[in-house]
Design a protein around this motif. Sequence first.
Motif, PDB file in Angstrom:
ATOM      1  N   PRO A 715      -0.570   4.904  11.889  1.00 53.86           N
ATOM      2  CA  PRO A 715      -0.767   5.708  10.677  1.00 53.86           C
ATOM      3  C   PRO A 715      -0.151   5.070   9.430  1.00 53.86           C
ATOM      4  O   PRO A 715      -0.696   5.194   8.330  1.00 53.86           O
ATOM      5  CB  PRO A 715      -0.081   7.039  11.024  1.00 53.86           C
ATOM      6  N   ARG A 716       0.971   4.360   9.582  1.00 53.50           N
ATOM      7  CA  ARG A 716       1.586   3.690   8.425  1.00 53.50           C
ATOM      8  C   ARG A 716       0.697   2.543   7.938  1.00 53.50           C
ATOM      9  O   ARG A 716       0.576   2.307   6.734  1.00 53.50           O
ATOM     10  CB  ARG A 716       2.966   3.139   8.803  1.00 53.50           C
ATOM     11  N   ILE A 717       0.094   1.828   8.894  1.00 59.02           N
ATOM     12  CA  ILE A 717      -0.805   0.736   8.507  1.00 59.02           C
ATOM     13  C   ILE A 717      -1.984   1.283   7.723  1.00 59.02           C
ATOM     14  O   ILE A 717      -2.365   0.746   6.670  1.00 59.02           O
ATOM     15  CB  ILE A 717      -1.279  -0.025   9.759  1.00 59.02           C
ATOM     16  N   VAL A 718      -2.567   2.345   8.233  1.00 59.49           N
ATOM     17  CA  VAL A 718      -3.722   2.947   7.556  1.00 59.49           C
ATOM     18  C   VAL A 718      -3.339   3.383   6.145  1.00 59.49           C
ATOM     19  O   VAL A 718      -4.080   3.157   5.181  1.00 59.49           O
ATOM     20  CB  VAL A 718      -4.255   4.128   8.394  1.00 59.49           C
ATOM     21  N   SER A 719      -2.153   3.991   6.020  1.00 56.16           N
ATOM     22  CA  SER A 719      -1.724   4.490   4.716  1.00 56.16           C
ATOM     23  C   SER A 719      -1.467   3.379   3.712  1.00 56.16           C
ATOM     24  O   SER A 719      -1.587   3.580   2.501  1.00 56.16           O
ATOM     25  CB  SER A 719      -0.450   5.339   4.884  1.00 56.16           C
ATOM     26  N   ALA A 720      -1.086   2.184   4.199  1.00 54.09           N
ATOM     27  CA  ALA A 720      -0.712   1.091   3.293  1.00 54.09           C
ATOM     28  C   ALA A 720      -1.914   0.298   2.794  1.00 54.09           C
ATOM     29  O   ALA A 720      -1.780  -0.487   1.845  1.00 54.09           O
ATOM     30  CB  ALA A 720       0.273   0.153   3.998  1.00 54.09           C
ATOM     31  N   MET A 721      -3.071   0.450   3.409  1.00 53.62           N
ATOM     32  CA  MET A 721      -4.218  -0.377   3.034  1.00 53.62           C
ATOM     33  C   MET A 721      -4.656  -0.228   1.574  1.00 53.62           C
ATOM     34  O   MET A 721      -5.032  -1.213   0.928  1.00 53.62           O
ATOM     35  CB  MET A 721      -5.392  -0.085   3.968  1.00 53.62           C
ATOM     36  N   PRO A 722      -4.644   0.981   0.988  1.00 54.25           N
ATOM     37  CA  PRO A 722      -5.035   1.069  -0.427  1.00 54.25           C
ATOM     38  C   PRO A 722      -4.154   0.233  -1.347  1.00 54.25           C
ATOM     39  O   PRO A 722      -4.622  -0.303  -2.350  1.00 54.25           O
ATOM     40  CB  PRO A 722      -4.911   2.563  -0.725  1.00 54.25           C
ATOM     41  N   ALA A 723      -2.849   0.103  -1.012  1.00 51.16           N
ATOM     42  CA  ALA A 723      -1.961  -0.710  -1.846  1.00 51.16           C
ATOM     43  C   ALA A 723      -2.425  -2.158  -1.863  1.00 51.16           C
ATOM     44  O   ALA A 723      -2.433  -2.823  -2.912  1.00 51.16           O
ATOM     45  CB  ALA A 723      -0.523  -0.613  -1.327  1.00 51.16           C
ATOM     46  N   PHE A 724      -2.853  -2.681  -0.697  1.00 52.65           N
ATOM     47  CA  PHE A 724      -3.353  -4.050  -0.637  1.00 52.65           C
ATOM     48  C   PHE A 724      -4.653  -4.186  -1.435  1.00 52.65           C
ATOM     49  O   PHE A 724      -4.819  -5.113  -2.235  1.00 52.65           O
ATOM     50  CB  PHE A 724      -3.577  -4.465   0.815  1.00 52.65           C
ATOM     51  N   ALA A 725      -5.577  -3.271  -1.195  1.00 52.19           N
ATOM     52  CA  ALA A 725      -6.874  -3.362  -1.852  1.00 52.19           C
ATOM     53  C   ALA A 725      -6.737  -3.264  -3.367  1.00 52.19           C
ATOM     54  O   ALA A 725      -7.358  -4.024  -4.124  1.00 52.19           O
ATOM     55  CB  ALA A 725      -7.796  -2.268  -1.321  1.00 52.19           C
ATOM     56  N   ASP A 726      -5.906  -2.329  -3.842  1.00 50.77           N
ATOM     57  CA  ASP A 726      -5.751  -2.154  -5.283  1.00 50.77           C
ATOM     58  C   ASP A 726      -5.143  -3.392  -5.935  1.00 50.77           C
ATOM     59  O   ASP A 726      -5.573  -3.830  -7.018  1.00 50.77           O
ATOM     60  CB  ASP A 726      -4.874  -0.928  -5.561  1.00 50.77           C
ATOM     61  N   ALA A 727      -4.131  -3.997  -5.257  1.00 48.97           N
ATOM     62  CA  ALA A 727      -3.493  -5.187  -5.837  1.00 48.97           C
ATOM     63  C   ALA A 727      -4.462  -6.364  -5.864  1.00 48.97           C
ATOM     64  O   ALA A 727      -4.508  -7.125  -6.831  1.00 48.97           O
ATOM     65  CB  ALA A 727      -2.240  -5.536  -5.035  1.00 48.97           C
ATOM     66  N   ALA A 728      -5.255  -6.536  -4.804  1.00 51.47           N
ATOM     67  CA  ALA A 728      -6.210  -7.644  -4.761  1.00 51.47           C
ATOM     68  C   ALA A 728      -7.277  -7.481  -5.822  1.00 51.47           C
ATOM     69  O   ALA A 728      -7.647  -8.438  -6.520  1.00 51.47           O
ATOM     70  CB  ALA A 728      -6.842  -7.725  -3.373  1.00 51.47           C
ATOM     71  N   LEU A 729      -7.787  -6.263  -5.986  1.00 57.94           N
ATOM     72  CA  LEU A 729      -8.821  -6.025  -6.987  1.00 57.94           C
ATOM     73  C   LEU A 729      -8.271  -6.207  -8.388  1.00 57.94           C
ATOM     74  O   LEU A 729      -8.948  -6.735  -9.279  1.00 57.94           O
ATOM     75  CB  LEU A 729      -9.403  -4.618  -6.811  1.00 57.94           C
ATOM     76  N   ALA A 730      -7.020  -5.789  -8.589  1.00 58.24           N
ATOM     77  CA  ALA A 730      -6.418  -5.936  -9.913  1.00 58.24           C
ATOM     78  C   ALA A 730      -6.223  -7.412 -10.274  1.00 58.24           C
ATOM     79  O   ALA A 730      -6.305  -7.797 -11.447  1.00 58.24           O
ATOM     80  CB  ALA A 730      -5.081  -5.197  -9.957  1.00 58.24           C
ATOM     81  N   LYS A 731      -5.979  -8.252  -9.258  1.00 61.25           N
ATOM     82  CA  LYS A 731      -5.773  -9.672  -9.514  1.00 61.25           C
ATOM     83  C   LYS A 731      -7.088 -10.404  -9.747  1.00 61.25           C
ATOM     84  O   LYS A 731      -7.110 -11.533 -10.243  1.00 61.25           O
ATOM     85  CB  LYS A 731      -5.029 -10.286  -8.314  1.00 61.25           C
ATOM     86  N   GLY A 732      -8.205  -9.771  -9.382  1.00 64.40           N
ATOM     87  CA  GLY A 732      -9.504 -10.393  -9.573  1.00 64.40           C
ATOM     88  C   GLY A 732      -9.797 -11.485  -8.574  1.00 64.40           C
ATOM     89  O   GLY A 732     -10.534 -12.433  -8.878  1.00 64.40           O
ATOM     90  N   VAL A 733      -9.221 -11.394  -7.383  1.00 66.86           N
ATOM     91  CA  VAL A 733      -9.406 -12.432  -6.374  1.00 66.86           C
ATOM     92  C   VAL A 733     -10.796 -12.304  -5.750  1.00 66.86           C
ATOM     93  O   VAL A 733     -11.296 -11.207  -5.512  1.00 66.86           O
ATOM     94  CB  VAL A 733      -8.321 -12.295  -5.280  1.00 66.86           C
TER      95      VAL A 733
END
Length: 987
Positions: A715-733
């Motif tokens: 459940p912690r892994i599932v909850s943390a995924m938006p943080a990864f996605a948002d940071a990657a999208l914000a960086k424009g990778v």
Amino acid sequence: MGAMSRRRDLWVLAVLVVLTGCADRDRPAIADGRLTATPGGLDFQRVAVFDGREAQVVLRNVGRARINVDEAWVEGPAGAWQVSFTHEGPHTLVPGSECTLRVRFAPSESGPLPATLVVRSDAKREPLIRVPLQGAGVDAWARVSPRQLDFGRIEAESSKTLNVTVINPTDMPVEVTPKLLGADRDEFSAATVSLGAGEQREVPITFSPGRVGRKQVALAVSPCRGCSDVAVQVAAESLDRAVVAEPPELDFGAIPVDKDSFRLARLHNISTEPMTVTELTLGGTEASFSHGAPGLPLVLAPGEVRSWEMRYSPGHMGPAEDKATFRVESKRNPTTDVALRGFGGAAELCVSPLNHDFGRKPIGSKTAVVVNVKNCGASNGGPLTLYGLEFHSLDGHPDTDVQFNVVPMQLPHRLLPGEEVNLKVFFEPTRAGATSGRLLMTTDVYSGNSTEIDFTGSAQEHAPCTLDISPVALDFGTVAPGKGAVLGVKVANHGGDLCAVKNMRLRDDGGGVFTMPGGALDGLVMYPGDWFSFMVAFSAPAAGGDFAGLLQLEPANPTHPLVLVPLTAHSQNACLVPSPRFVDYGVARPDCPMVPREVNYLNACRAPVTVSGVNIGPGTTDGEFVLNDTPGTPFTLEPGDGFTVEVGYLAQVNGLNLSPLFVASSDLPAPLLVPLIGESSKNVEKTDAFVQQDGSKVDVLFVVDNTASMVEEQPRIVSAMPAFADAALAKGVDLHVAVTTTGIDAATNACPGGARGGEAGRFFPVDNSRPRILTNTTPDLAGVLRKNVDVGQCAAVEQGFEAVRRALSDPLVNGADDPRTPERNDGNKGFLRDEAALVVVFMGDEDDHSPDSVDTYVRFLQGRKGVNQPQRMTIYAIAPTASGCPTSGGAGTRYAEAAARTGGEVLSVCTPDYAPLLRAVANKAFSAQDRFPLSEAPDAGSLVVRVNGSPVTTGWSYDGATNSVVFSTAPSPGAKVEIRYRRACGG
């Protein structure tokens, strides 16, 4: 005597009574009274046996004088007739007065029972009057069945009713009376019933227990009024509860974290009545316990036992307790509980490999494979004991002819958590053709005491070996006490066919003074013209002395199956002291002249010493070492004087070369030894290849632990995924993201995705129910990624590194479909891009258990992006750390090592929030590479640089301090950079 005879012969006096209630006057002397009876006769008709019927006879004085009625009786069958006055006497009747007699007919047998009522008075003319009585007995009584009632075993506070059937076969009414007897009669109830002529009725007997135990009770049924009781046996027992758990507690014992253990919860209906079970629930205090589909409601037949599978898969170390509750339709006990207990952490057996193919080998060869056996359970899991190792044939030959064997070890062998032992298994074929066998390993591991390891191989016949051994004997000369020396033996195949040699070992170690520094050599196969060298060491004991030993080899030659090499050595204190005591030239090249080395000798004695000879003795390859500058012998060396010997190494013969440098002196019976060691390599040219990374492109692979212990972490892994996605999208990778699991082998359908937890490197979900390769343009990237990392918990062994190697190897990495599996379109094609950086993120609560070393997997991953470009391949991990926590299984040392070697990071799996690490992964700057480190030192002027296949002569320079080629302008993303050079000569 018959009934009629009794009526004729038996006459009884019925009742003698004294009159009372009649007029009491003086009787005239000359008058007389006269007594009459009304009616003059009685006919009772038919009366049931043991029943009764009554009538009255009125006595009247119709005379003129008073009469004293003295007594009245019935002459007839004994017991059938009774007579009595209705008033107490004396009975004196004045003229016109009367008294009443009550006559009762109660037949005790069937048939006509006539009788006479006789009344005696003091009347003078007629003192006795007789009244005829008529009546017939009828055998009218109910038939009772059954004669035994068994209420069985029922739960207290319930009730059960059984019936006694009563039948009246006569035309007379009958009254049936049940009577309960015994200490427990209060827990039973019954009612009297009346039966008409020919009627049949059920008499209900109800058992309503309030106390527990077997009942002491009997039933006596009177089938008619006055009849003798009919006994009905009654059996009954009251239970505290009808449905019991057997056993009431399921103890799963110590189970490794991530493993499964199954036990059966059994309910037994010990009553004789059906019981309904409606629901199964768990207490919910421990997530490690679960159960399968309950299949409720259901009815438990009397005596029936039903089982439900309970599963314990510890998600944390330490004790675990819960309760399974079965709801039962019962007033007294509406639930039956089963206590659940377990302990997270146990000895866990990890064996690698579980099968091995030795391939095709010559007859007479000996090939080894190491089988690693490890107690990979948690630190609190206790020891694992290895009890037995047995080889069995699988190819139809007897076990005595099995072509495989294992190095014997002392058994039993105990392994504490984290400890391991390596079993060396050999293939030693003695006959041609294919063969197979299995090693059966017996342990006390929780999951089963037998583990099978399968081996296969095949053998071919070849010509007998023709070997050349040099030197034919090893002479260590003189070595000072407490010092050591090494020499070498060279084995060359001079024949025209393959040659197998095995069991190169010390047959006699001279009491422990001779050893093989590299260990005994199990076996090898040489092609024609090939050769190899190995070292033999001598360690001189402090006491000195003369020593002899023996070295053996076993070539595949039936006529000469054993080769022996004698070993000799002498040890004593010598006047000459060499410096150095051995000369190691390191790795040399045939085309690079080696700098000669010097050995200095000093006379440390107080007396002169005569040096009689300096020479290089027999070695592995004679002529490789040469004496360049040596004083003429013999000569005398005064105390404190010395001399120097210069020795050159030609390095013309590839491989390891060893020879003895001997100096003979007058104080020694054998020359003083200084070993000479060198290795020649022909590998001169070297090419380092790179692919330039694109800082804006990143391929990220998440490897998620899908073992059963991930209850808290997923459940912690599932909850943390938006943080990864948002940071990657914000960086424009330009992002590629995929997920696989640590599962290699399919487990159960408890895991989603279509692969039953055995993704084996295939991206999740294998059934393509959602996109498997996500990009920065995937709609709702965070949401889809959350679903893709929710991989379930069903696997048993974490093999994260192996999963990644398979994911990024053929046929998966370049194929849209894996041809080895039945699932369609389950390949990983399109994920890995040459120009993109690669990031691998491992997530698990236990360390990796993949079969190969960390170094092997790291080199594989670096090879996908360039061994010397670590920034292009980075490993991160959310894993157990040294500090640990109750929900983790040991320390993640393998993940930590891999992350450290690639510049990554490790976050403790015990951390409640995984989002910070995932933000760091997404925000990692993958800048373009302008510095390309070389794997070895180059010869000056030998560097050739190519970019995308074209030579580049300007825009780069060599930095000797860092041994790197540095570009003034970094090559463009995706460019292939090749740097070719000649390895510098060693000196």
